[in-house]
Scaffold this motif. Structure first.
Motif, PDB file in Angstrom:
ATOM      1  N   THR A  11       0.843  -1.202   0.000  1.00 16.20           N
ATOM      2  CA  THR A  11       0.000   0.000   0.000  1.00 16.20           C
ATOM      3  C   THR A  11       0.879   1.253   0.000  1.00 16.20           C
ATOM      4  N   ASP A  12       0.359   2.319  -0.589  1.00 16.86           N
ATOM      5  CA  ASP A  12       1.099   3.591  -0.602  1.00 16.86           C
ATOM      6  C   ASP A  12       1.413   4.040   0.823  1.00 16.86           C
ATOM      7  N   ARG A  24       9.695   7.286   5.101  1.00 16.53           N
ATOM      8  CA  ARG A  24       9.936   8.308   6.136  1.00 16.53           C
ATOM      9  C   ARG A  24      10.818   7.764   7.248  1.00 16.53           C
ATOM     10  N   ALA A  25      10.563   6.507   7.657  1.00 18.55           N
ATOM     11  CA  ALA A  25      11.396   5.904   8.711  1.00 18.55           C
ATOM     12  C   ALA A  25      12.855   5.871   8.262  1.00 18.55           C
ATOM     13  N   CYS A  26      13.089   5.528   6.997  1.00 19.36           N
ATOM     14  CA  CYS A  26      14.465   5.453   6.479  1.00 19.36           C
ATOM     15  C   CYS A  26      15.111   6.839   6.433  1.00 19.36           C
ATOM     16  N   PHE A  27      14.373   7.823   5.938  1.00 21.28           N
ATOM     17  CA  PHE A  27      14.936   9.182   5.846  1.00 21.28           C
ATOM     18  C   PHE A  27      15.273   9.716   7.239  1.00 21.28           C
ATOM     19  N   ALA A  50      18.324   7.928   8.677  1.00 19.20           N
ATOM     20  CA  ALA A  50      19.553   8.403   8.028  1.00 19.20           C
ATOM     21  C   ALA A  50      19.982   9.736   8.636  1.00 19.20           C
ATOM     22  N   LEU A  51      19.017  10.618   8.876  1.00 19.44           N
ATOM     23  CA  LEU A  51      19.339  11.920   9.488  1.00 19.44           C
ATOM     24  C   LEU A  51      19.847  11.724  10.909  1.00 19.44           C
ATOM     25  N   ASP A  52      19.185  10.826  11.660  1.00 27.89           N
ATOM     26  CA  ASP A  52      19.576  10.539  13.029  1.00 27.89           C
ATOM     27  C   ASP A  52      21.019  10.042  13.078  1.00 27.89           C
ATOM     28  N   ARG A  53      21.373   9.167  12.132  1.00 31.88           N
ATOM     29  CA  ARG A  53      22.722   8.593  12.107  1.00 31.88           C
ATOM     30  C   ARG A  53      23.715   9.409  11.289  1.00 31.88           C
ATOM     31  N   ARG A  54      23.214  10.414  10.557  1.00 32.30           N
ATOM     32  CA  ARG A  54      24.055  11.189   9.636  1.00 32.30           C
ATOM     33  C   ARG A  54      24.800  10.269   8.669  1.00 32.30           C
ATOM     34  N   GLN A  55      24.033   9.380   8.044  1.00 30.76           N
ATOM     35  CA  GLN A  55      24.627   8.480   7.057  1.00 30.76           C
ATOM     36  C   GLN A  55      23.811   8.537   5.773  1.00 30.76           C
ATOM     37  N   ASP A  56      24.475   8.294   4.646  1.00 29.10           N
ATOM     38  CA  ASP A  56      23.776   8.240   3.357  1.00 29.10           C
ATOM     39  C   ASP A  56      22.732   7.132   3.368  1.00 29.10           C
ATOM     40  N   LEU A  57      21.699   7.330   2.567  1.00 29.66           N
ATOM     41  CA  LEU A  57      20.653   6.320   2.418  1.00 29.66           C
ATOM     42  C   LEU A  57      20.619   5.844   0.969  1.00 29.66           C
ATOM     43  N   TRP A  58      20.693   4.538   0.791  1.00 27.46           N
ATOM     44  CA  TRP A  58      20.542   3.936  -0.527  1.00 27.46           C
ATOM     45  C   TRP A  58      19.219   3.179  -0.536  1.00 27.46           C
ATOM     46  N   PHE A  59      18.511   3.262  -1.639  1.00 24.81           N
ATOM     47  CA  PHE A  59      17.322   2.427  -1.789  1.00 24.81           C
ATOM     48  C   PHE A  59      17.381   1.773  -3.158  1.00 24.81           C
ATOM     49  N   PHE A  94       7.341   2.064  -5.473  1.00 28.51           N
ATOM     50  CA  PHE A  94       8.259   2.272  -4.344  1.00 28.51           C
ATOM     51  C   PHE A  94       9.239   3.409  -4.672  1.00 28.51           C
ATOM     52  N   LYS A  95       9.831   3.322  -5.871  1.00 28.26           N
ATOM     53  CA  LYS A  95      10.827   4.322  -6.271  1.00 28.26           C
ATOM     54  C   LYS A  95      10.205   5.715  -6.269  1.00 28.26           C
ATOM     55  N   ASP A  96       8.992   5.835  -6.834  1.00 25.50           N
ATOM     56  CA  ASP A  96       8.329   7.138  -6.932  1.00 25.50           C
ATOM     57  C   ASP A  96       7.974   7.699  -5.559  1.00 25.50           C
ATOM     58  N   ILE A  97       7.445   6.839  -4.686  1.00 26.89           N
ATOM     59  CA  ILE A  97       7.042   7.327  -3.352  1.00 26.89           C
ATOM     60  C   ILE A  97       8.265   7.807  -2.578  1.00 26.89           C
ATOM     61  N   PHE A  98       9.366   7.048  -2.646  1.00 26.03           N
ATOM     62  CA  PHE A  98      10.604   7.504  -1.998  1.00 26.03           C
ATOM     63  C   PHE A  98      11.009   8.867  -2.555  1.00 26.03           C
ATOM     64  N   ALA A  99      10.981   9.005  -3.873  1.00 29.33           N
ATOM     65  CA  ALA A  99      11.439  10.246  -4.509  1.00 29.33           C
ATOM     66  C   ALA A  99      10.540  11.424  -4.121  1.00 29.33           C
ATOM     67  N   GLU A 100       9.212  11.206  -4.116  1.00 26.03           N
ATOM     68  CA  GLU A 100       8.279  12.291  -3.775  1.00 26.03           C
ATOM     69  C   GLU A 100       8.465  12.747  -2.336  1.00 26.03           C
ATOM     70  N   ILE A 101       8.560  11.779  -1.414  1.00 25.62           N
ATOM     71  CA  ILE A 101       8.689  12.137   0.004  1.00 25.62           C
ATOM     72  C   ILE A 101      10.034  12.806   0.256  1.00 25.62           C
ATOM     73  N   TYR A 102      11.062  12.305  -0.414  1.00 23.93           N
ATOM     74  CA  TYR A 102      12.384  12.914  -0.234  1.00 23.93           C
ATOM     75  C   TYR A 102      12.354  14.379  -0.660  1.00 23.93           C
ATOM     76  N   ALA A 103      11.821  14.623  -1.854  1.00 18.75           N
ATOM     77  CA  ALA A 103      11.812  15.988  -2.392  1.00 18.75           C
ATOM     78  C   ALA A 103      10.956  16.913  -1.526  1.00 18.75           C
ATOM     79  N   ALA A 104       9.812  16.405  -1.067  1.00 24.21           N
ATOM     80  CA  ALA A 104       8.879  17.268  -0.341  1.00 24.21           C
ATOM     81  C   ALA A 104       9.288  17.503   1.109  1.00 24.21           C
ATOM     82  N   GLU A 105       9.935  16.515   1.742  1.00 19.10           N
ATOM     83  CA  GLU A 105      10.110  16.622   3.196  1.00 19.10           C
ATOM     84  C   GLU A 105      11.551  16.562   3.702  1.00 19.10           C
ATOM     85  N   PHE A 106      12.465  16.008   2.904  1.00 18.96           N
ATOM     86  CA  PHE A 106      13.784  15.722   3.482  1.00 18.96           C
ATOM     87  C   PHE A 106      14.985  16.319   2.754  1.00 18.96           C
ATOM     88  N   ASP A 107      14.775  16.805   1.541  1.00 19.34           N
ATOM     89  CA  ASP A 107      15.899  17.273   0.734  1.00 19.34           C
ATOM     90  C   ASP A 107      16.752  18.295   1.489  1.00 19.34           C
TER      91      ASP A 107
END
Ligand code: NAP
Ligand code: MG
Length: 398
Positions: free
Chosen positions: A181-182, A190-193, A196-205, A219-232
């Protein structure tokens, strides 16, 4: 005595790890910390007595208090039902807890001097983030007779059906339907992003969107959308990077890497890759695991099981040489997180000192059997389960 504010959720467990659990508290925690916990006995006998309610209560307490530490537990099979005279073949406690916390599991190896990864270029830990919902783990499978046909039918909210042809079978075969599910993919992302911030480490998906053009692509699109909107912005400020690549490319890059990043995996990939990474880093007994919920609750545990074979030796009165490091690091992880949330620098420092003491004992060549078999330390003394903990206590005191 180091003071605590908020209690930890303490989930006791089974067999050899239950024995170690008690020893860790007795030898390394209670003498130094005024340990505050809400105790839940997830030992199989007590789960059976409570109709497994205790597992649900412990998970809900984790949502309420925010930080839990869990001992390994038996997931019963037919043999265990007989062994413990169970009323029911209770579900996996970890599965129950994951379902209530809706979390993502992060697994990272503990690196120690003298224990060399099979890949000499892996100098920093690789953390695997495994999506814990859906795909093959919630699929529907069927055999199809010769001359049969398989179709994918989706019924819309208005009752309208869309059908996609899968295959017409000349001979007998198989088919499966799986889903995600989306919402679940989004909370995984979000948990991964956040991690990654908590650990200050790069994230690969990584996934396989070139072949799975709708499913994996989602999966790829949802990661990309959330990254751009909330974590970039936060990633840039932290000086870390998110990138997506194909799973086969990711495997090649991981092998060549020096480690030090978080590798987000779909459910099945995470299952397979975490065993590969744990083994290549040296020992299953040196792998930690933390379940992070989207609401920010943390549950720390060792990645290994209850070490049944050692427990039966223990019951026969023989000495065991079971590695307690991952269980100890589950405690230090939980104490550190509690200290961070409650603003307790003394407790945080203690968690660090305890970890350093354990790693120092290993580096000095005082080892449990599993590590003695693979260590390249100058000295090597194989010790039993309790002697290892006592050596950590001595080093902590020094
Ligand atoms: P296991 O407990 O992970 O142990 C498998 C083998 O790995 C052991 O026999 C031992 O090898 C080695 N090993 C694992 N942890 C070790 C440690 N800390 N120190 C030294 N050696 C260690 O798996 P299992 O014995 O197959 O499973 C026992 C029970 O654990 C099962 O009932 C299963 O349901 C449960 N389980 C629970 C969890 C969890 O709660 N998270 C996870 C996995 C399994 P040697 O015998 O060669 O020394
Ligand atoms: Mg597995």
């Amino acid at each position: 005595m180091i003071q605590m504010k908020t209690p930890l959720v303490e989930m006791d467990g089974d067999e050899m790890t239950r024995v170690l659990w008690g020893k860790i508290k007795e030898i390394l925690l209670s003498p130094y910390i005024d340990l505050k916990t809400e105790y839940f006995d997830l030992g199989l006998k007590h789960r059976d007595e409570t109709g497994d309610k205790v597992t649900e209560e412990a998970a809900r307490a984790t949502l309420r208090l925010g930080v839990a530490v869990k001992c390994a537990t038996i997931t019963p099979n037919a043999e265990r039902v007989r062994e413990y005279g169970l009323r029911e073949m209770w579900k996996s406690p970890n599965g129950t807890i994951r379902a209530i916390l809706d979390g993502t599991v992060f697994r990272a190896p503990i690196l120690a001097e003298g224990i060399h990864p099979l890949l000499p270029n892996w100098r920093k830990p690789i953390t695997i983030a495994r999506h814990a919902y859906g795909d093959m783990y919630r699929d529907v499978e069927t055999t199809v007779p010769a001359g049969g046909k398989a179709e994918l039918v989706v019924t819309g909210p208005d009752g309208a059906e869309t059908r996609r042809f899968i295959h017409a079978y000349d001979g007998a075969g198989v088919a499966l339907g799986m889903h995600n599910t989306d919402a679940s993919i989004g909370s995984f992302a979000r948990a991964c992003f956040r991690f990654a911030l908590d650990r200050r480490q790069d994230l690969w998906f990584a996934a396989k969107d070139t072949i799975s053009k709708t499913y994996d692509h989602r999966f790829k699109d949802i990661f990309a959308e959330i990254y751009a909107a909330e974590f970039d912005g936060d990633f840039r400020r932290a000086g870390i990077e998110y990138f997506y690549t194909l799973i086969d490319d990711a495997v090649a890059r991981v092998m060549r890497s020096e480690g030090g990043f978080i590798w987000a995996c779909k459910n099945y990939d995470g299952d397979v890759m975490s065993d590969m990474v744990a083994t290549a880093f040296g020992s299953l007994a040196m792998m930690t695991s933390v379940l992070v919920s989207p609401t920010g609750a943390f549950e720390y545990e060792a990645a290994h099981g209850t070490v049944q074979r050692h427990y039966y030796k223990y019951l026969r009165g023989e000495k065991t040489s079971t590695n307690s490091v991952a269980t100890l690091f589950a405690w230090t992880g939980a104490l550190r997180k509690r200290a961070e949330l409650d603003g307790l620098p003394e407790l945080e420092a203690f968690a660090g000192r305890l970890e350093q003491a354990a790693l120092g004992v290993i580096a000095a060549g005082i080892l449990t059997g599993d590590l003695a078999a693979i260590a390249r330390t100058a000295q090597k003394t194989t010790v039993d389960s309790e002697a290892f903990l006592l050596a950590v206590r001595d080093r902590l005191a020094a």
